[in-house]
Design a protein around this motif. Structure first.
Motif, PDB file in Angstrom:
ATOM      1  N   THR A 197     -68.844  71.994 -51.376  1.00 54.71           N
ATOM      2  CA  THR A 197     -68.598  73.290 -52.014  1.00 54.71           C
ATOM      3  C   THR A 197     -67.947  73.157 -53.388  1.00 54.71           C
ATOM      4  OG1 THR A 197     -66.460  73.503 -50.898  1.00 54.71           O
ATOM      5  CG2 THR A 197     -68.382  74.494 -49.801  1.00 54.71           C
ATOM      6  N   ARG A 198     -67.698  71.956 -53.831  1.00 57.85           N
ATOM      7  CA  ARG A 198     -67.081  71.736 -55.153  1.00 57.85           C
ATOM      8  C   ARG A 198     -68.096  72.041 -56.246  1.00 57.85           C
ATOM      9  NH1 ARG A 198     -62.442  67.826 -54.824  1.00 57.85           N
ATOM     10  NH2 ARG A 198     -61.361  68.805 -53.078  1.00 57.85           N
ATOM     11  N   ARG A 199     -67.712  72.906 -57.139  1.00 57.04           N
ATOM     12  CA  ARG A 199     -68.573  73.258 -58.266  1.00 57.04           C
ATOM     13  C   ARG A 199     -67.729  73.256 -59.535  1.00 57.04           C
ATOM     14  NH1 ARG A 199     -73.688  74.098 -57.051  1.00 57.04           N
ATOM     15  NH2 ARG A 199     -74.125  74.673 -54.914  1.00 57.04           N
ATOM     16  N   PRO A 200     -67.470  72.077 -60.077  1.00 58.57           N
ATOM     17  CA  PRO A 200     -66.663  72.017 -61.300  1.00 58.57           C
ATOM     18  C   PRO A 200     -67.326  72.837 -62.405  1.00 58.57           C
ATOM     19  CG  PRO A 200     -67.601  69.862 -60.753  1.00 58.57           C
ATOM     20  CD  PRO A 200     -67.970  70.794 -59.659  1.00 58.57           C
ATOM     21  N   ALA A 201     -66.521  73.578 -63.140  1.00 58.03           N
ATOM     22  CA  ALA A 201     -67.048  74.455 -64.184  1.00 58.03           C
ATOM     23  C   ALA A 201     -67.490  73.691 -65.430  1.00 58.03           C
ATOM     24  CB  ALA A 201     -65.997  75.497 -64.557  1.00 58.03           C
ATOM     25  N   LEU A 202     -66.795  72.610 -65.738  1.00 55.30           N
ATOM     26  CA  LEU A 202     -67.062  71.873 -66.977  1.00 55.30           C
ATOM     27  C   LEU A 202     -67.555  70.463 -66.685  1.00 55.30           C
ATOM     28  CD1 LEU A 202     -63.834  72.901 -68.932  1.00 55.30           C
ATOM     29  CD2 LEU A 202     -66.118  73.936 -69.089  1.00 55.30           C
ATOM     30  N   ALA A 203     -68.344  69.932 -67.605  1.00 56.90           N
ATOM     31  CA  ALA A 203     -68.882  68.575 -67.459  1.00 56.90           C
ATOM     32  C   ALA A 203     -67.759  67.556 -67.308  1.00 56.90           C
ATOM     33  CB  ALA A 203     -69.761  68.227 -68.658  1.00 56.90           C
ATOM     34  N   VAL A 204     -66.675  67.703 -68.068  1.00 55.63           N
ATOM     35  CA  VAL A 204     -65.574  66.748 -67.995  1.00 55.63           C
ATOM     36  C   VAL A 204     -64.937  66.763 -66.602  1.00 55.63           C
ATOM     37  CG1 VAL A 204     -63.828  68.325 -68.948  1.00 55.63           C
ATOM     38  CG2 VAL A 204     -63.556  65.853 -69.201  1.00 55.63           C
ATOM     39  N   ASP A 205     -64.850  67.945 -65.988  1.00 56.40           N
ATOM     40  CA  ASP A 205     -64.291  68.039 -64.637  1.00 56.40           C
ATOM     41  C   ASP A 205     -65.217  67.370 -63.624  1.00 56.40           C
ATOM     42  OD1 ASP A 205     -62.164  69.506 -65.684  1.00 56.40           O
ATOM     43  OD2 ASP A 205     -63.187  71.422 -65.337  1.00 56.40           O
ATOM     44  N   ALA A 206     -66.519  67.549 -63.792  1.00 57.03           N
ATOM     45  CA  ALA A 206     -67.490  66.916 -62.893  1.00 57.03           C
ATOM     46  C   ALA A 206     -67.384  65.400 -62.997  1.00 57.03           C
ATOM     47  CB  ALA A 206     -68.904  67.385 -63.222  1.00 57.03           C
ATOM     48  N   THR A 207     -67.270  64.895 -64.209  1.00 58.71           N
ATOM     49  CA  THR A 207     -67.156  63.452 -64.416  1.00 58.71           C
ATOM     50  C   THR A 207     -65.874  62.920 -63.779  1.00 58.71           C
ATOM     51  OG1 THR A 207     -68.457  63.568 -66.442  1.00 58.71           O
ATOM     52  CG2 THR A 207     -67.059  61.626 -66.159  1.00 58.71           C
ATOM     53  N   THR A 208     -64.766  63.624 -63.969  1.00 57.58           N
ATOM     54  CA  THR A 208     -63.490  63.202 -63.371  1.00 57.58           C
ATOM     55  C   THR A 208     -63.592  63.148 -61.853  1.00 57.58           C
ATOM     56  OG1 THR A 208     -62.244  64.114 -65.221  1.00 57.58           O
ATOM     57  CG2 THR A 208     -61.036  63.778 -63.166  1.00 57.58           C
ATOM     58  N   GLN A 209     -64.215  64.174 -61.258  1.00 58.08           N
ATOM     59  CA  GLN A 209     -64.339  64.221 -59.803  1.00 58.08           C
ATOM     60  C   GLN A 209     -65.218  63.101 -59.268  1.00 58.08           C
ATOM     61  OE1 GLN A 209     -65.251  68.092 -58.137  1.00 58.08           O
ATOM     62  NE2 GLN A 209     -63.788  69.082 -59.501  1.00 58.08           N
ATOM     63  N   ILE A 210     -66.360  62.841 -59.919  1.00 59.11           N
ATOM     64  CA  ILE A 210     -67.254  61.796 -59.394  1.00 59.11           C
ATOM     65  C   ILE A 210     -66.615  60.428 -59.574  1.00 59.11           C
ATOM     66  CG2 ILE A 210     -68.719  61.378 -61.428  1.00 59.11           C
ATOM     67  CD1 ILE A 210     -69.837  61.487 -57.734  1.00 59.11           C
ATOM     68  N   GLU A 211     -65.871  60.222 -60.637  1.00 57.00           N
ATOM     69  CA  GLU A 211     -65.209  58.927 -60.843  1.00 57.00           C
ATOM     70  C   GLU A 211     -64.138  58.667 -59.783  1.00 57.00           C
ATOM     71  OE1 GLU A 211     -64.033  59.187 -64.953  1.00 57.00           O
ATOM     72  OE2 GLU A 211     -65.960  58.384 -65.652  1.00 57.00           O
ATOM     73  N   ARG A 212     -63.504  59.727 -59.268  1.00 55.50           N
ATOM     74  CA  ARG A 212     -62.530  59.570 -58.172  1.00 55.50           C
ATOM     75  C   ARG A 212     -63.236  59.216 -56.868  1.00 55.50           C
ATOM     76  NH1 ARG A 212     -59.726  64.815 -59.266  1.00 55.50           N
ATOM     77  NH2 ARG A 212     -58.561  64.332 -61.129  1.00 55.50           N
ATOM     78  N   LEU A 213     -64.364  59.876 -56.614  1.00 57.74           N
ATOM     79  CA  LEU A 213     -65.106  59.666 -55.369  1.00 57.74           C
ATOM     80  C   LEU A 213     -65.909  58.368 -55.378  1.00 57.74           C
ATOM     81  CD1 LEU A 213     -66.398  63.319 -54.966  1.00 57.74           C
ATOM     82  CD2 LEU A 213     -64.722  62.174 -53.489  1.00 57.74           C
ATOM     83  N   TRP A 214     -66.335  57.939 -56.553  1.00 53.80           N
ATOM     84  CA  TRP A 214     -67.224  56.789 -56.705  1.00 53.80           C
ATOM     85  C   TRP A 214     -66.637  55.863 -57.757  1.00 53.80           C
ATOM     86  CZ3 TRP A 214     -73.190  57.674 -57.365  1.00 53.80           C
ATOM     87  CH2 TRP A 214     -73.853  56.447 -57.531  1.00 53.80           C
ATOM     88  N   PRO A 215     -65.671  55.027 -57.387  1.00 53.62           N
ATOM     89  CA  PRO A 215     -65.100  54.084 -58.354  1.00 53.62           C
ATOM     90  C   PRO A 215     -66.210  53.212 -58.959  1.00 53.62           C
ATOM     91  CG  PRO A 215     -63.813  54.129 -56.338  1.00 53.62           C
ATOM     92  CD  PRO A 215     -65.073  54.918 -56.058  1.00 53.62           C
ATOM     93  N   GLY A 216     -66.199  53.115 -60.248  1.00 52.98           N
ATOM     94  CA  GLY A 216     -67.224  52.321 -60.929  1.00 52.98           C
ATOM     95  C   GLY A 216     -68.423  53.128 -61.374  1.00 52.98           C
ATOM     96  N   TYR A 217     -68.438  54.428 -61.076  1.00 53.12           N
ATOM     97  CA  TYR A 217     -69.559  55.262 -61.522  1.00 53.12           C
ATOM     98  C   TYR A 217     -69.611  55.291 -63.047  1.00 53.12           C
ATOM     99  CZ  TYR A 217     -72.589  59.086 -62.713  1.00 53.12           C
ATOM    100  OH  TYR A 217     -73.614  59.814 -63.277  1.00 53.12           O
ATOM    101  N   ALA A 218     -70.812  55.231 -63.576  1.00 49.72           N
ATOM    102  CA  ALA A 218     -71.027  55.363 -65.014  1.00 49.72           C
ATOM    103  C   ALA A 218     -72.364  56.044 -65.236  1.00 49.72           C
ATOM    104  CB  ALA A 218     -71.021  53.990 -65.685  1.00 49.72           C
ATOM    105  N   LYS A 219     -72.486  56.766 -66.322  1.00 53.06           N
ATOM    106  CA  LYS A 219     -73.771  57.397 -66.651  1.00 53.06           C
ATOM    107  C   LYS A 219     -74.842  56.325 -66.784  1.00 53.06           C
ATOM    108  CE  LYS A 219     -72.641  61.717 -68.914  1.00 53.06           C
ATOM    109  NZ  LYS A 219     -73.533  62.517 -68.091  1.00 53.06           N
ATOM    110  N   GLY A 220     -76.072  56.700 -66.431  1.00 50.71           N
ATOM    111  CA  GLY A 220     -77.201  55.794 -66.605  1.00 50.71           C
ATOM    112  C   GLY A 220     -77.391  54.813 -65.467  1.00 50.71           C
ATOM    113  N   MET A 221     -76.853  55.129 -64.300  1.00 52.97           N
ATOM    114  CA  MET A 221     -76.989  54.237 -63.135  1.00 52.97           C
ATOM    115  C   MET A 221     -78.459  54.045 -62.762  1.00 52.97           C
ATOM    116  SD  MET A 221     -74.091  53.255 -61.615  1.00 52.97           S
ATOM    117  CE  MET A 221     -72.404  53.678 -61.327  1.00 52.97           C
ATOM    118  N   ALA A 222     -78.769  52.851 -62.307  1.00 52.07           N
ATOM    119  CA  ALA A 222     -80.118  52.543 -61.829  1.00 52.07           C
ATOM    120  C   ALA A 222     -80.209  52.880 -60.344  1.00 52.07           C
ATOM    121  CB  ALA A 222     -80.417  51.057 -62.049  1.00 52.07           C
ATOM    122  N   ALA A 223     -81.423  52.914 -59.823  1.00 51.93           N
ATOM    123  CA  ALA A 223     -81.656  53.238 -58.411  1.00 51.93           C
ATOM    124  C   ALA A 223     -80.831  52.345 -57.492  1.00 51.93           C
ATOM    125  CB  ALA A 223     -83.141  53.115 -58.092  1.00 51.93           C
TER     126      ALA A 223
END
Length: 186
Positions: A124-150
């Protein structure tokens, strides 16, 4: 004389960027693991906003379907973070998608926001801003970076995670049904 081989179901998944391309290829790998007979074509769309990308996609569809069999299904993975900057173009993008038969998985606000909803307890998390979405995914997925491969997606996400997100993302659910990862009965 050998029988004619069954053709794979052609599915177009237009991708906002390299991250979406990696995700689409990851979905194809999930389909392959289940023995589903699909081909996913995941071009990275060119353009600055959703409307420009869908305009480019319209030309891509015309070219590809002029050379090969038509796509059985057409999807796009597009962010919504620019909608508020040019609301009239956002409306035009939705109208164009409908006119050309493209089901858009609207990534609110970005691909990272969509990814957050893959994690248990975060649908149900719907971050309003791109920066908030990035912060949240980086907490949930350590090492996440844009441009990930399959392969990067397959190291962290499971089919159950994708199904979890599809329960709250109608466009993603439609894509999974088209691929065959979700079977609708009755």
């Amino acid at each position: 004389m050998r029988g004619r081989q069954k053709e794979r179901t052609r599915i177009l998944v237009g991708c906002e960027g390299e991250s979406e391309n990696g995700y689409a290829v990851y979905l194809k790998r999930l389909a392959d693991e289940k023995g589903l007979f699909v081909h996913i074509d995941p071009p990275v769309l060119k353009g600055g906003d959703a409307l420009a990308r869908l305009e480019w996609m319209e030309g891509y569809i015309e070219r590809e379907e002029g050379r090969r069999t038509p796509f059985a299904h057409k999807f796009a993975l597009l962010d919504t973070d620019q909608d508020r900057l040019t609301p009239e173009r956002a409306v035009q993008a939705r109208q164009l998608a409908q006119r050309i038969g493209v089901t858009v998985v609207w990534q609110v606000p970005t691909h990272e926001g969509l990814l957050v909803r893959h994690f248990e307890g975060h649908t149900t998390r719907r971050p309003a801003l791109a920066v908030d979405a990035t912060t949240q995914i980086e907490r949930l997925w350590p090492g996440y970076a844009k441009g990930m491969a399959a392969m990067d997606y397959s190291r962290v996400l499971t089919e159950a995670d994708v199904l979890r997100a599809s329960a709250v993302e109608p466009g993603l659910l439609s894509l999974l049904v088209a691929i065959g990862l979700v079977v609708v009965t009755g």
